[in-house]
Design an enzyme around this catalytic site. Sequence first.
Site, PDB file in Angstrom:
ATOM      1  N   SER A  48       0.788  -1.204  -0.048  1.00 33.07           N
ATOM      2  CA  SER A  48      -0.082   0.149   0.059  1.00 33.07           C
ATOM      3  C   SER A  48       0.878   1.489  -0.144  1.00 33.07           C
ATOM      4  O   SER A  48       1.981   1.437   0.721  1.00 33.07           O
ATOM      5  CB  SER A  48      -0.892  -0.118   1.200  1.00 33.07           C
ATOM      6  OG  SER A  48      -1.313   1.282   1.434  1.00 33.07           O
TER       7      SER A  48
ATOM      8  N   TYR B 170      -2.973   5.056  -3.513  1.00 30.18           N
ATOM      9  CA  TYR B 170      -4.044   5.858  -3.288  1.00 30.18           C
ATOM     10  C   TYR B 170      -3.538   7.036  -3.914  1.00 30.18           C
ATOM     11  O   TYR B 170      -2.366   7.738  -3.750  1.00 30.18           O
ATOM     12  CB  TYR B 170      -4.099   6.164  -1.880  1.00 30.18           C
ATOM     13  CG  TYR B 170      -4.760   4.900  -1.016  1.00 30.18           C
ATOM     14  CD1 TYR B 170      -6.142   4.659  -1.012  1.00 30.18           C
ATOM     15  CD2 TYR B 170      -3.922   4.115  -0.410  1.00 30.18           C
ATOM     16  CE1 TYR B 170      -6.488   3.646  -0.481  1.00 30.18           C
ATOM     17  CE2 TYR B 170      -4.472   2.877   0.165  1.00 30.18           C
ATOM     18  CZ  TYR B 170      -5.701   2.665   0.351  1.00 30.18           C
ATOM     19  OH  TYR B 170      -6.407   1.528   1.067  1.00 30.18           O
TER      20      TYR B 170
ATOM     21  N   THR C  41      -6.352   2.327  -6.652  1.00 27.78           N
ATOM     22  CA  THR C  41      -7.274   2.153  -5.844  1.00 27.78           C
ATOM     23  C   THR C  41      -8.487   2.849  -6.427  1.00 27.78           C
ATOM     24  O   THR C  41      -8.334   4.153  -6.665  1.00 27.78           O
ATOM     25  CB  THR C  41      -6.909   2.421  -4.423  1.00 27.78           C
ATOM     26  OG1 THR C  41      -5.873   2.011  -3.985  1.00 27.78           O
ATOM     27  CG2 THR C  41      -8.153   2.462  -3.387  1.00 27.78           C
TER      28      THR C  41
ATOM     29  N   LYS D  65      -8.370  -1.718  -8.052  1.00 21.27           N
ATOM     30  CA  LYS D  65      -8.836  -2.544  -6.903  1.00 21.27           C
ATOM     31  C   LYS D  65     -10.105  -1.976  -6.217  1.00 21.27           C
ATOM     32  O   LYS D  65     -10.068  -0.375  -6.059  1.00 21.27           O
ATOM     33  CB  LYS D  65      -7.766  -2.347  -5.770  1.00 21.27           C
ATOM     34  CG  LYS D  65      -8.027  -3.020  -4.567  1.00 21.27           C
ATOM     35  CD  LYS D  65      -6.819  -2.794  -3.373  1.00 21.27           C
ATOM     36  CE  LYS D  65      -7.304  -3.627  -1.907  1.00 21.27           C
ATOM     37  NZ  LYS D  65      -8.306  -2.672  -1.285  1.00 21.27           N
TER      38      LYS D  65
ATOM     39  N   ARG E  98     -14.744  -1.755   5.007  1.00 24.26           N
ATOM     40  CA  ARG E  98     -14.239  -0.521   5.737  1.00 24.26           C
ATOM     41  C   ARG E  98     -14.600   0.760   4.901  1.00 24.26           C
ATOM     42  O   ARG E  98     -14.173   1.855   5.369  1.00 24.26           O
ATOM     43  CB  ARG E  98     -12.659  -0.469   5.996  1.00 24.26           C
ATOM     44  CG  ARG E  98     -12.381  -1.640   6.998  1.00 24.26           C
ATOM     45  CD  ARG E  98     -10.781  -2.007   6.951  1.00 24.26           C
ATOM     46  NE  ARG E  98     -10.122  -0.920   7.066  1.00 24.26           N
ATOM     47  CZ  ARG E  98      -9.639  -0.864   8.443  1.00 24.26           C
ATOM     48  NH1 ARG E  98     -10.131  -1.274   9.581  1.00 24.26           N
ATOM     49  NH2 ARG E  98      -8.762   0.471   8.662  1.00 24.26           N
TER      50      ARG E  98
END
Length: 379
Positions: free
Chosen positions: A125, A149, A175, A230, A257
Amino acid sequence: MTDKPSDTSTADPRSASAAHPFQNLHEIIAKARQNLNQNDWDYIVGGTESETTLKRNRMALDTTAFRPRVLRDVSKVDCSTTLLGKKLRLPLMLAPVGSLEQFAEGGGATSARAAGEFGIAHMLSSVCQPGMEEVANAAPDAMRIYQLYVRGDAGWTDDHVKRAINNGYKAFCLTVDTAHYSRRERDLAKRHVTSGRRSVTQGGQSFQAGLDWSSVKRIKDNFDIPLILKGIATAEDAEIAVEHGVDWIYISNHGGRQLDHGLGSFQVLREVAKAVKGRAKLMVDGSFNRGTDVVKGIAAGADIVGLGRMQCYALSAGGIPAMHRMLELFEDEIQRSLGLLGVNTFAELDDSYLTSAPPVTDPHVLSAFPLLDVTPYRY
């Protein structure tokens, strides 16, 4: 109180030593709970708002049963697979998790080393420390994938793609399901703000909110690296992804989440697999906590299964050694499941080995571990 049996003479030779401190996956989770404070524990086990999506992740798996075949020679079960041209010991990937440094010294580098040493894939990540280059240096031989991100403009994003290529990452993951931050009520109830949320400015988050299909096209047009999206959650978006030449579709809801009241990942996987029909490879995560869960995922059409929470539990329980043990236990469960289903390889599996069935327990984040007893926290 009766003493636990100590006779280990009947231990299966495929299992690790009976003297190992962790004999079951639930024992790793229990040790993690012992080692973690409430904030870090909630970061792993919590979801958003009512945590309905989180529970549906387990429900989708728990309402799926096996249809085993018998009287087949299953004396040579092989659990391996191939991902992006590299043979893996298991069809598993350590899924991208932000702030892994909360759970083990070295954070993402430690996780990547564990994955490489065991022989599975690792996805880093972009909000996990240390950064892209440091993780590449720490685990140069691991099957590494980078997940981003978006916190900047097109030039900022393209720079990350270039750096991923230059540092030997085998694929690049964008993402696509975090356009807005979710409400994590466990944290709100304690007035706790995670380090990840403290580090993001409103301006930075706006780039993620503005992401659209033109960004996907730009990356595909300009870079020679497999592209993963994703956060795909519908057959409709999977179809658009295929039309844009996306190589891998990653079915995920961030472990329940992000959007509350979504479908369980396993349910979405079956929908997407039928729509894609092999035109793109499929990844999936979302409460895949046991070897049987992994087998269900592959039978339903996934090419690789991601472990998020299980990765965090293992790191918290004992770093790389506990991670290796967790993966050994997964391997043992997977091997037994394949053999008992009547197949020797994952290639022999398909949806005909699955059927619907009523659940036998109420779904929750730890419902795959009936022997685990965690004292509830009073918020």
